[in-house]
Design a protein around this motif. Sequence first.
Motif, PDB file in Angstrom:
ATOM      1  N   ALA A 129       6.096   4.397   4.731  1.00  0.00           N
ATOM      2  CA  ALA A 129       6.613   4.210   6.100  1.00  0.00           C
ATOM      3  C   ALA A 129       8.004   3.582   6.044  1.00  0.00           C
ATOM      4  N   ILE A 130       8.180   2.604   5.160  1.00  0.00           N
ATOM      5  CA  ILE A 130       9.476   1.916   5.070  1.00  0.00           C
ATOM      6  C   ILE A 130      10.510   2.798   4.377  1.00  0.00           C
ATOM      7  N   ALA A 131      10.078   3.462   3.297  1.00  0.00           N
ATOM      8  CA  ALA A 131      11.020   4.319   2.545  1.00  0.00           C
ATOM      9  C   ALA A 131      11.590   5.410   3.447  1.00  0.00           C
ATOM     10  N   GLU A 132      10.731   5.994   4.263  1.00  0.00           N
ATOM     11  CA  GLU A 132      11.190   7.071   5.147  1.00  0.00           C
ATOM     12  C   GLU A 132      12.293   6.573   6.080  1.00  0.00           C
ATOM     13  N   LYS A 133      12.094   5.370   6.604  1.00  0.00           N
ATOM     14  CA  LYS A 133      13.076   4.806   7.529  1.00  0.00           C
ATOM     15  C   LYS A 133      14.390   4.457   6.829  1.00  0.00           C
ATOM     16  N   VAL A 134      14.302   3.795   5.689  1.00  0.00           N
ATOM     17  CA  VAL A 134      15.568   3.381   5.052  1.00  0.00           C
ATOM     18  C   VAL A 134      16.320   4.593   4.505  1.00  0.00           C
ATOM     19  N   ALA A 135      15.564   5.623   4.079  1.00  0.00           N
ATOM     20  CA  ALA A 135      16.223   6.854   3.618  1.00  0.00           C
ATOM     21  C   ALA A 135      16.932   7.522   4.799  1.00  0.00           C
ATOM     22  N   ALA A 136      16.275   7.531   5.949  1.00  0.00           N
ATOM     23  CA  ALA A 136      16.871   8.162   7.133  1.00  0.00           C
ATOM     24  C   ALA A 136      18.157   7.447   7.554  1.00  0.00           C
ATOM     25  N   SER A 137      18.228   6.139   7.303  1.00  0.00           N
ATOM     26  CA  SER A 137      19.446   5.394   7.636  1.00  0.00           C
ATOM     27  C   SER A 137      20.517   5.539   6.562  1.00  0.00           C
ATOM     28  N   GLY A 138      20.173   6.153   5.436  1.00  0.00           N
ATOM     29  CA  GLY A 138      21.187   6.443   4.418  1.00  0.00           C
ATOM     30  C   GLY A 138      21.182   5.541   3.200  1.00  0.00           C
ATOM     31  N   ALA A 139      20.141   4.732   3.009  1.00  0.00           N
ATOM     32  CA  ALA A 139      20.078   3.942   1.767  1.00  0.00           C
ATOM     33  C   ALA A 139      19.940   4.895   0.580  1.00  0.00           C
ATOM     34  N   GLN A 140      20.452   4.486  -0.552  1.00  0.00           N
ATOM     35  CA  GLN A 140      20.321   5.319  -1.754  1.00  0.00           C
ATOM     36  C   GLN A 140      19.326   4.726  -2.749  1.00  0.00           C
TER      37      GLN A 140
ATOM     38  N   ILE B 161      18.504  -5.550   0.716  1.00  0.00           N
ATOM     39  CA  ILE B 161      17.960  -5.965   2.017  1.00  0.00           C
ATOM     40  C   ILE B 161      16.453  -5.732   2.058  1.00  0.00           C
ATOM     41  N   GLU B 162      15.713  -6.760   2.480  1.00  0.00           N
ATOM     42  CA  GLU B 162      14.275  -6.575   2.673  1.00  0.00           C
ATOM     43  C   GLU B 162      14.008  -6.032   4.074  1.00  0.00           C
ATOM     44  N   VAL B 163      13.287  -4.900   4.099  1.00  0.00           N
ATOM     45  CA  VAL B 163      12.980  -4.216   5.352  1.00  0.00           C
ATOM     46  C   VAL B 163      11.463  -4.028   5.414  1.00  0.00           C
ATOM     47  N   HIS B 164      10.881  -4.263   6.576  1.00  0.00           N
ATOM     48  CA  HIS B 164       9.432  -4.050   6.747  1.00  0.00           C
ATOM     49  C   HIS B 164       9.182  -3.521   8.151  1.00  0.00           C
ATOM     50  N   HIS B 165       8.293  -2.517   8.264  1.00  0.00           N
ATOM     51  CA  HIS B 165       8.016  -1.961   9.591  1.00  0.00           C
ATOM     52  C   HIS B 165       7.070  -2.865  10.388  1.00  0.00           C
ATOM     53  N   GLN B 166       6.318  -3.725   9.681  1.00  0.00           N
ATOM     54  CA  GLN B 166       5.421  -4.682  10.360  1.00  0.00           C
ATOM     55  C   GLN B 166       5.557  -6.039   9.671  1.00  0.00           C
TER      56      GLN B 166
ATOM     57  N   SER C 206       0.877  -1.183   0.000  1.00  0.00           N
ATOM     58  CA  SER C 206       0.000   0.000   0.000  1.00  0.00           C
ATOM     59  C   SER C 206       0.909   1.226   0.000  1.00  0.00           C
ATOM     60  N   ARG C 207       0.331   2.376  -0.270  1.00  0.00           N
ATOM     61  CA  ARG C 207       1.103   3.617  -0.264  1.00  0.00           C
ATOM     62  C   ARG C 207       1.656   3.879   1.137  1.00  0.00           C
ATOM     63  N   GLU C 208       0.810   3.646   2.143  1.00  0.00           N
ATOM     64  CA  GLU C 208       1.206   3.898   3.530  1.00  0.00           C
ATOM     65  C   GLU C 208       2.382   3.001   3.912  1.00  0.00           C
ATOM     66  N   GLN C 209       2.255   1.723   3.598  1.00  0.00           N
ATOM     67  CA  GLN C 209       3.324   0.769   3.937  1.00  0.00           C
ATOM     68  C   GLN C 209       4.627   1.179   3.258  1.00  0.00           C
ATOM     69  N   ALA C 210       4.555   1.475   1.956  1.00  0.00           N
ATOM     70  CA  ALA C 210       5.772   1.775   1.195  1.00  0.00           C
ATOM     71  C   ALA C 210       6.429   3.057   1.722  1.00  0.00           C
TER      72      ALA C 210
ATOM     73  N   ILE D 234       7.803   7.876  -4.248  1.00  0.00           N
ATOM     74  CA  ILE D 234       8.877   7.724  -3.260  1.00  0.00           C
ATOM     75  C   ILE D 234      10.166   8.331  -3.787  1.00  0.00           C
ATOM     76  N   ARG D 235      10.441   8.144  -5.066  1.00  0.00           N
ATOM     77  CA  ARG D 235      11.639   8.765  -5.647  1.00  0.00           C
ATOM     78  C   ARG D 235      11.540  10.283  -5.556  1.00  0.00           C
ATOM     79  N   ASP D 236      10.361  10.824  -5.878  1.00  0.00           N
ATOM     80  CA  ASP D 236      10.197  12.282  -5.837  1.00  0.00           C
ATOM     81  C   ASP D 236      10.320  12.811  -4.408  1.00  0.00           C
ATOM     82  N   THR D 237       9.848  12.046  -3.433  1.00  0.00           N
ATOM     83  CA  THR D 237       9.828  12.523  -2.045  1.00  0.00           C
ATOM     84  C   THR D 237      11.190  12.386  -1.368  1.00  0.00           C
ATOM     85  N   PHE D 238      11.818  11.225  -1.537  1.00  0.00           N
ATOM     86  CA  PHE D 238      13.043  10.941  -0.769  1.00  0.00           C
ATOM     87  C   PHE D 238      14.308  10.950  -1.631  1.00  0.00           C
ATOM     88  N   GLY D 239      14.156  10.996  -2.937  1.00  0.00           N
ATOM     89  CA  GLY D 239      15.321  10.972  -3.825  1.00  0.00           C
ATOM     90  C   GLY D 239      15.825   9.564  -4.105  1.00  0.00           C
ATOM     91  N   LEU D 240      15.322   8.578  -3.367  1.00  0.00           N
ATOM     92  CA  LEU D 240      15.793   7.195  -3.537  1.00  0.00           C
ATOM     93  C   LEU D 240      15.577   6.744  -4.984  1.00  0.00           C
TER      94      LEU D 240
END
Length: 358
Positions: free
Chosen positions: A114-125, A299-304, A108-112, A155-161
Amino acid sequence: MLVVMKAQATAEEIQAVCDHIEVMGYRPHPMPGAQRTAIGITGNQGEVDRGNLEEMSGVAEVIRVSKAYKLASRDVKEEDTIIHFAGTDATIGGRNLAIVAGPCSIESREQAFAIAEKVAASGAQFFRGGAYKPRTSPYAFQGLGLDALRIMAEIRDTFGLRIITEALDNESLDLVAEWADVVQIGARNMQNFSLLKRAGRLRMPVLLKRGMSATLDEFLMAAEYIMSEGNYEVILCERGVRTFADHTRNTLDLSIVPAVQKHSHLPILVDPSHGTGKRDQVLPMARGAVAVGADGLMIEVHHQPEKALSDGPQSIYPEQFARMMDEIEQIAPIVHRELPRGIHVETAATKPHDSSIR
Ligand code: PEP
Ligand code: MN
């Protein structure tokens, strides 16, 4: 056959050799290197007739390539291939580790987000997320398709990832090429030769995962299929192979990393998520992958993860991903690598774009 140009050969001399190879009925693949340009020749059924290539201006030597793979081989290009992402400082290959993180599937948009924000904050590109899923059961979640591609573009537009996602077939290949930054070809499709050739006609990076029982040669030959069509931006990815072992989902074969690097100039990532199938094995194997010299990780990352529609048991929590980044950052310098943190985007995102097949 390989035409090695002299270090001081001019662009005109290189072009003249390429034109001549075409007149001979073959396909030239100029591969510029730091020292010199080499021109791979494909399209031959048997031995290439050398013609008068050796006498042409700017040519240093014409050599036979004995390996079955040519363009993927270090014989053709000595230096490591580094793939750049226009308008950003992100690379795959070379000194910087490339970290790809995200859920197995976009749910879902929310799930994606939520995860993108976290991995971007940790420095994933790079952000990964399945839109088209190759599931063992036809009744399992098959992915959100185009909706997922649209979410990842946001997600690319928001976080640059930069976005990496799998294409399963010709139809999804066209859509993924249009919306993503890297097209992933999955383990199950590693020897889908018509799909590989079609991916070879794109002019954008392709991440090729190792088949479940593929040898090194089979893996590199699959890359060769893509390159033989003129797409040299191939990223390899080790994701574990099938063995008798049952303490893991697959057996992560880290020894393929130095083996690939010996024979090929292509970058190789390691995916310890599919490679182990178990959350508690991901971090140790990620450390190991960096230590053996991988060019990056997927790496597969999931908040739930307990609610994930696919691969929950192997998805790590965002906090574990943050720790992984801290740990590999410390290992990186020992193997002459660096972990960039975050992506710098100079120019606005240009996707969806026309990356149509040429
Ligand atoms: C994936 O990366 O989502 C995936 C399905 O991987 P593999 O092709 O390695 O099984
Ligand atoms: Mn998965």
